[in-house]
Write a protein that holds these residues in place. Sequence first.
Motif, PDB file in Angstrom:
ATOM      1  N   ASP A 124      30.889  35.922  42.654  1.00 58.24           N
ATOM      2  CA  ASP A 124      31.249  37.264  42.660  1.00 58.24           C
ATOM      3  C   ASP A 124      31.450  37.897  44.117  1.00 58.24           C
ATOM      4  OD1 ASP A 124      31.104  38.433  39.995  1.00 58.24           O
ATOM      5  OD2 ASP A 124      29.250  37.419  39.853  1.00 58.24           O
ATOM      6  N   GLU A 125      30.658  37.542  44.954  1.00 55.26           N
ATOM      7  CA  GLU A 125      30.686  38.065  46.303  1.00 55.26           C
ATOM      8  C   GLU A 125      31.887  37.319  46.996  1.00 55.26           C
ATOM      9  OE1 GLU A 125      27.436  38.541  49.315  1.00 55.26           O
ATOM     10  OE2 GLU A 125      26.311  37.223  47.806  1.00 55.26           O
ATOM     11  N   ASP A 126      32.352  36.136  46.611  1.00 57.90           N
ATOM     12  CA  ASP A 126      33.609  35.667  47.446  1.00 57.90           C
ATOM     13  C   ASP A 126      34.751  36.442  46.628  1.00 57.90           C
ATOM     14  OD1 ASP A 126      34.912  33.165  48.499  1.00 57.90           O
ATOM     15  OD2 ASP A 126      36.091  33.687  46.748  1.00 57.90           O
ATOM     16  N   LEU A 127      34.850  36.645  45.305  1.00 54.89           N
ATOM     17  CA  LEU A 127      35.953  37.317  44.630  1.00 54.89           C
ATOM     18  C   LEU A 127      36.048  38.857  45.099  1.00 54.89           C
ATOM     19  CD1 LEU A 127      35.615  36.055  41.131  1.00 54.89           C
ATOM     20  CD2 LEU A 127      37.221  35.019  43.121  1.00 54.89           C
ATOM     21  N   LEU A 128      34.879  39.333  45.679  1.00 49.00           N
ATOM     22  CA  LEU A 128      35.167  40.876  46.065  1.00 49.00           C
ATOM     23  C   LEU A 128      35.545  40.997  47.394  1.00 49.00           C
ATOM     24  CD1 LEU A 128      33.636  43.482  45.056  1.00 49.00           C
ATOM     25  CD2 LEU A 128      31.460  42.903  46.119  1.00 49.00           C
ATOM     26  N   ARG A 129      35.528  39.871  48.106  1.00 53.47           N
ATOM     27  CA  ARG A 129      36.444  40.214  49.479  1.00 53.47           C
ATOM     28  C   ARG A 129      37.791  40.240  49.373  1.00 53.47           C
ATOM     29  NH1 ARG A 129      38.622  35.431  51.254  1.00 53.47           N
ATOM     30  NH2 ARG A 129      37.772  33.773  50.371  1.00 53.47           N
ATOM     31  N   ARG A 130      38.429  39.870  48.342  1.00 52.38           N
ATOM     32  CA  ARG A 130      39.859  39.461  48.027  1.00 52.38           C
ATOM     33  C   ARG A 130      40.554  40.568  47.769  1.00 52.38           C
ATOM     34  NH1 ARG A 130      40.771  33.765  47.194  1.00 52.38           N
ATOM     35  NH2 ARG A 130      38.615  32.731  47.075  1.00 52.38           N
ATOM     36  N   ASP A 131      42.107  40.671  47.993  1.00 55.55           N
ATOM     37  CA  ASP A 131      42.899  41.942  48.197  1.00 55.55           C
ATOM     38  C   ASP A 131      43.042  42.699  46.736  1.00 55.55           C
ATOM     39  OD1 ASP A 131      44.511  39.766  47.173  1.00 55.55           O
ATOM     40  OD2 ASP A 131      46.055  40.088  49.078  1.00 55.55           O
ATOM     41  N   PHE A 132      43.615  41.972  45.841  1.00 56.79           N
ATOM     42  CA  PHE A 132      44.025  42.555  44.726  1.00 56.79           C
ATOM     43  C   PHE A 132      43.450  41.853  43.433  1.00 56.79           C
ATOM     44  CE2 PHE A 132      47.826  42.826  47.682  1.00 56.79           C
ATOM     45  CZ  PHE A 132      47.524  44.258  47.957  1.00 56.79           C
ATOM     46  N   THR A 133      43.195  42.760  42.351  1.00 56.34           N
ATOM     47  CA  THR A 133      42.625  42.261  41.195  1.00 56.34           C
ATOM     48  C   THR A 133      43.352  40.998  40.667  1.00 56.34           C
ATOM     49  OG1 THR A 133      43.864  43.642  39.563  1.00 56.34           O
ATOM     50  CG2 THR A 133      41.727  44.558  40.390  1.00 56.34           C
ATOM     51  N   ILE A 134      44.778  40.995  40.592  1.00 58.39           N
ATOM     52  CA  ILE A 134      45.162  39.932  40.184  1.00 58.39           C
ATOM     53  C   ILE A 134      45.240  38.592  41.092  1.00 58.39           C
ATOM     54  CG2 ILE A 134      47.003  41.180  39.169  1.00 58.39           C
ATOM     55  CD1 ILE A 134      48.953  40.318  41.380  1.00 58.39           C
ATOM     56  N   ASN A 135      44.622  38.804  42.029  1.00 57.20           N
ATOM     57  CA  ASN A 135      44.300  37.788  43.044  1.00 57.20           C
ATOM     58  C   ASN A 135      42.771  37.218  43.020  1.00 57.20           C
ATOM     59  OD1 ASN A 135      47.038  37.532  43.720  1.00 57.20           O
ATOM     60  ND2 ASN A 135      46.788  38.473  45.649  1.00 57.20           N
ATOM     61  N   SER A 136      42.027  37.951  42.278  1.00 51.38           N
ATOM     62  CA  SER A 136      40.684  37.729  42.362  1.00 51.38           C
ATOM     63  C   SER A 136      39.968  37.178  41.005  1.00 51.38           C
ATOM     64  CB  SER A 136      40.108  39.034  42.924  1.00 51.38           C
ATOM     65  OG  SER A 136      40.529  39.528  43.799  1.00 51.38           O
ATOM     66  N   MET A 137      40.778  36.337  40.595  1.00 52.80           N
ATOM     67  CA  MET A 137      40.308  35.684  39.221  1.00 52.80           C
ATOM     68  C   MET A 137      39.830  34.000  39.568  1.00 52.80           C
ATOM     69  SD  MET A 137      42.860  37.375  36.288  1.00 52.80           S
ATOM     70  CE  MET A 137      44.504  37.146  37.569  1.00 52.80           C
ATOM     71  N   ALA A 138      38.990  33.741  38.781  1.00 50.53           N
ATOM     72  CA  ALA A 138      38.619  32.368  39.061  1.00 50.53           C
ATOM     73  C   ALA A 138      38.684  31.574  37.829  1.00 50.53           C
ATOM     74  CB  ALA A 138      37.345  32.339  39.587  1.00 50.53           C
ATOM     75  N   MET A 139      39.067  30.247  37.717  1.00 52.26           N
ATOM     76  CA  MET A 139      39.239  29.734  36.544  1.00 52.26           C
ATOM     77  C   MET A 139      38.379  28.081  36.654  1.00 52.26           C
ATOM     78  SD  MET A 139      42.353  27.868  34.713  1.00 52.26           S
ATOM     79  CE  MET A 139      43.304  29.359  34.191  1.00 52.26           C
ATOM     80  N   ARG A 140      37.419  28.127  35.727  1.00 53.78           N
ATOM     81  CA  ARG A 140      36.406  26.943  35.705  1.00 53.78           C
ATOM     82  C   ARG A 140      37.139  25.826  34.893  1.00 53.78           C
ATOM     83  NH1 ARG A 140      31.796  29.663  37.218  1.00 53.78           N
ATOM     84  NH2 ARG A 140      31.590  31.582  36.536  1.00 53.78           N
ATOM     85  N   ALA A 141      36.313  24.667  35.269  1.00 55.30           N
ATOM     86  CA  ALA A 141      37.030  23.143  34.975  1.00 55.30           C
ATOM     87  C   ALA A 141      37.343  23.393  33.400  1.00 55.30           C
ATOM     88  CB  ALA A 141      36.099  22.083  35.127  1.00 55.30           C
ATOM     89  N   ASP A 142      36.389  23.896  32.500  1.00 57.97           N
ATOM     90  CA  ASP A 142      36.600  24.102  31.164  1.00 57.97           C
ATOM     91  C   ASP A 142      37.626  25.101  30.552  1.00 57.97           C
ATOM     92  OD1 ASP A 142      35.460  26.621  31.411  1.00 57.97           O
ATOM     93  OD2 ASP A 142      33.934  26.107  30.214  1.00 57.97           O
ATOM     94  N   GLY A 143      38.392  25.712  31.729  1.00 61.11           N
ATOM     95  CA  GLY A 143      39.534  26.355  31.352  1.00 61.11           C
ATOM     96  C   GLY A 143      39.083  28.051  31.063  1.00 61.11           C
ATOM     97  N   THR A 144      37.966  28.405  31.179  1.00 61.02           N
ATOM     98  CA  THR A 144      37.467  29.623  31.031  1.00 61.02           C
ATOM     99  C   THR A 144      38.079  30.317  32.337  1.00 61.02           C
ATOM    100  OG1 THR A 144      35.195  29.127  31.650  1.00 61.02           O
ATOM    101  CG2 THR A 144      35.695  29.477  29.566  1.00 61.02           C
ATOM    102  N   VAL A 145      38.380  31.583  32.029  1.00 62.67           N
ATOM    103  CA  VAL A 145      38.757  32.551  33.406  1.00 62.67           C
ATOM    104  C   VAL A 145      37.463  33.421  33.595  1.00 62.67           C
ATOM    105  CG1 VAL A 145      40.406  34.145  34.163  1.00 62.67           C
ATOM    106  CG2 VAL A 145      41.046  32.278  32.539  1.00 62.67           C
TER     107      VAL A 145
END
Length: 449
Positions: A107-128
């Motif tokens: 969460d903290e890592d995603l919080l430093r990013r620029d735009f919401t569309i660039n602040s998503m992560a995807m896990r190995a099982d495909g969940t976003v």
Amino acid sequence: MSWSDALTKALPLLHALERSGHEAVFVGGCVRDTLSGRALKDVDIATSAEPEEVIAAFPNTIPTGLQHGTVTVVHEKETYEVTTFRTESAYEKFRRPSQVQFVKSLDEDLLRRDFTINSMAMRADGTVYDPFGGQRDLRSGLLRCVGDPDARLQEDALRIVRAVRFASGFHLRIALRTWRAVLRHRHLLAHIAMERIGLELDKMVGGRDPARAAAYLAVSGMLHDTKEGLPQTLLDAAERYRARRKLRGDAASAAESRMLAAIQAVQALDGIEDRWAAICCALGFKEGQAAQLFAVLRYSTARSSQLTAVTAIHQDMLECPSLNEDTRRKWTGTILGRGKSAAIQWLRLVEAIPVLSPADLDQSGYLAQLKEWKQGMQASTNKELAIKGTDLLAIRKEPSGPWLGKLLGELLQAVALGELPNEKQALLQAAADAAPSHFQRPADEGEST
Ligand SMILES: Nc1ccn([C@@H]2O[C@H](COP(=O)(O)OP(=O)(O)OP(=O)(O)O)[C@@H](O)[C@H]2O)c(=O)n1
């Protein structure tokens, strides 16, 4: 969800980090592009593992940016940037963090990013994992900063230009709070290296909707704020657009309407080089202004000279909107002087975007004749001439010198204009007859002009 090949290929990296007890996800552009059904450029991974732990987890690594937490992992001939979850602080001169802290929370890592569309992560099982609503924004067509837009744009002012790049590349509207922050902080662009701005502009021009990018750039006024000045013609065009945003029909002069129509049509061109050239032509750049633009943006000399040549051809050709003897000579001179590839590129542009050509031109007839003329030309480069410099050296028995290039150039011009056949004997004869510094084409003798 369908996994793209690129992500599938990178999955073993996530699994390896997870086996070592760490959290690991795909992050940033690759998630955004996968969710929008686009081809991926690169696959970035974020992890709770610290750089030494990443190095320990893989046989083949390159320590590319350890102080920022980045290790490049080589896997099946591909390279992947694996970066430790981090927060950033003490941004220096609005462009890069002078300190990063490694953290354990995604969460903290995603919080430093620029735009919401660039602040998503995807896990190995495909969940976003999408804590800021990036998917919703993609669907509803909105570009939004993560958290406080003022803070995000001040941290790295390049994000001001990135906002325009993503809005135009993904057909998004810039959200009001983000837009207001863009306007408030656009002056910070003066801290950003021109090279980075050049890369962003390149992505806008090559992207889905360059006309939308142009509109955002113009309306925001941000082109005035770059560290090095952009050509005045470009700034003037942006200002006119800004002042009369809804230039259409009667409200705009015919020239302005044509310019806007040409900018709108740029996306019909496939190649990014054609698009840049069309933009320079549409804006009415003089040769020097195109050269200035590409020098300021730090584009390579080869790119710049080709684009500048096309721009110059356009200016030349605007002066001769009908195909008479003068135009024929001018066109030949243009091909010889600016290079055949630039001439061909220019023809391609005006064929694809007819509104680029002079207004009073009988377009199809004129262009068809030009094409025919170009194709019928026996030679348009020294290489295509039936003789070489060494042949001339042999018959003239003089040491090489500036006369040689001049003589070759004049022979080429005579061949291109159809005044000499492109045959070795005829060319040697013409060369033998010519005085080195006063070389005359045979046809010139009878010319009445
Ligand atoms: N000024 C920047 C640059 C990058 N990022 C973050 O770092 C990620 C990777 O950045 P980059 O590689 O520059 O861009 P991409 O988003 O991957 O897009 P593209 O590859 O199309 O340039 C971004 O998605 C974003 O999360 C950021 O927050 N601020």
